[in-house]
Design an enzyme around this catalytic site. Sequence first.
Site, PDB file in Angstrom:
ATOM      1  N   SER A 262       0.841  -1.192   0.000  1.00  0.00           N
ATOM      2  CA  SER A 262       0.000   0.000   0.000  1.00  0.00           C
ATOM      3  C   SER A 262       0.877   1.243   0.000  1.00  0.00           C
ATOM      4  CB  SER A 262      -0.904   0.015   1.226  1.00  0.00           C
ATOM      5  OG  SER A 262      -0.127   0.307   2.376  1.00  0.00           O
ATOM      6  N   LYS A 263       0.236   2.365  -0.236  1.00  0.00           N
ATOM      7  CA  LYS A 263       0.953   3.630  -0.236  1.00  0.00           C
ATOM      8  C   LYS A 263       1.572   3.869   1.148  1.00  0.00           C
ATOM      9  CE  LYS A 263      -0.267   8.386  -0.477  1.00  0.00           C
ATOM     10  NZ  LYS A 263       0.935   8.709   0.266  1.00  0.00           N
TER      11      LYS A 263
END
Length: 505
Positions: A262-263
């Site tokens: 994920s970011k």
Amino acid sequence: MSERKVRVRFAPSPTGALHIGGVRTALYNYLFARQHGGEFVFRIEDTDSNRFVPGAEEYILESFKWLGIHFDEGVSFGGKYGPYRQSERRDIYKKYVRVLLESGEAYIAFDTPDELEAKRKEIANFQYDASTRLSMRNSLTMSEAEVQALLSEGKQYVVRFKIEPDEKICVHDLIRGDVVINSSILDDKVLYKSADELPTYHLANIVDDHLMEISHVIRGEEWLPSAPLHVLLYRAFGWEDTMPEFAHLPLLLKPDGNGKLSKRDGDRLGFPVFPLEWHDPKTGEVSSGYRESGYLPEAVINFLALLGWNPGNDQEIMSMDDLIRLFDLHRCSKAGAKFDYEKGKWFNHEYILLKSNEEIAEMFIPILKEHGVDAPKETVVTVVGLMKGRVSFIKELWDTCKFFFVAPVEYDEKTVKKRWKEDSAVCMTELADLLESLDDFSLAHQEEVVMKWIEDKGYHVGNIMNAFRLALVGEGKGPHMFDISAVLGKEETLKRIRRAVEVLK
Ligand code: GLU
């Protein structure tokens, strides 16, 4: 079917920056298309207007331009299957919605959000499907006249896909083999909403893949759950014969631990998850990109290519042409691929080594300029040749070799203590005099003369070289001493030695 022309597509929704996983998906499509002499289509799936983010489409296009991934047709490229932006294809979808309604494969539903909410409260795990649809407000439970009345009143409705229960649906996946599910787990998916006169992702995606004659759908694993529904849609339209082949790519996993990359992992561990820097127009948040972080596009491509695929041996460095030749969907893994960003840095280092000193110098010169250094190109090329093996990023060259361009102002205290001996000032003065007498200041000649002088005097080579280094560099690092003095030239070398003697004596 095997004779079919290879046509693949990358079909992002413009909902923000392109995630690095999306870049890998596009890359695999591109490699596959090129390898088969096929075509690669760029389609924008923007039917969900609530999630539209301005600038996202331009961002995606710029990313691929930077990476050297080319499209043959699509948004901004043209082509005979256009328009390629789904929001511009409304009328096409409406026609296909009518086809499904007329054949009874779909039906109109008037249930309001409140009514649906009430049902969910009433029935645990409510799903709009064969077991519940007959208790809902739709064209299956209402009379024709009633439906027409509501429609002419302008009541909002959706069109739902009528899925028959208890049927085995098989998705043939080139990576995963046959994936079989029971249709009862599917709900009657909404295919169209009157509110915005737009189809949902599923309908638009299938209609476009069909009309654009897409031969292979290569996409992320997150779309695998939609695939059975897509198979049913092809069947409902009678398009089974030209249904594309599916390949669902493995997930990209967190560098540490389990779960999807994920970011937040990028923020937490300090690496970019986007190809280019992204300025979120809604929040103002800026996220780092591979380009701005100093990655070479070739390195990013090579790194991504190996996240979920390998050539069957331990070859790691592969150009785009190598990848086009070697890529094979059947060699993609089913299991997720750990996002080892340290490996990304390693690739960047390797690609810096592969590039000519001239090319790296071109990229380093603007950085030198930022630091107020305007050095001749030949000097930069030489310095790059000496130092590029020591860095993973071109911008790191500055710290590694600034001493070639600016004289030390201070001398590292620890090094002075350890390396500047009692007799260093005397020895360095002698060395300066000796070097001053040289007409030929080439590396080889300096080395020959200086080594002979050391031997004649019975000096300790290490001590002399350490003091010499401290004088020219200001600390105890750097390449071979005579490489440094040869690049600096006679005048600068003498100036630096004499100043060190002055300051440190
Ligand atoms: N619009 C989808 C996306 O954002 C496309 C998925 C597919 O390739 O079918 O990735």
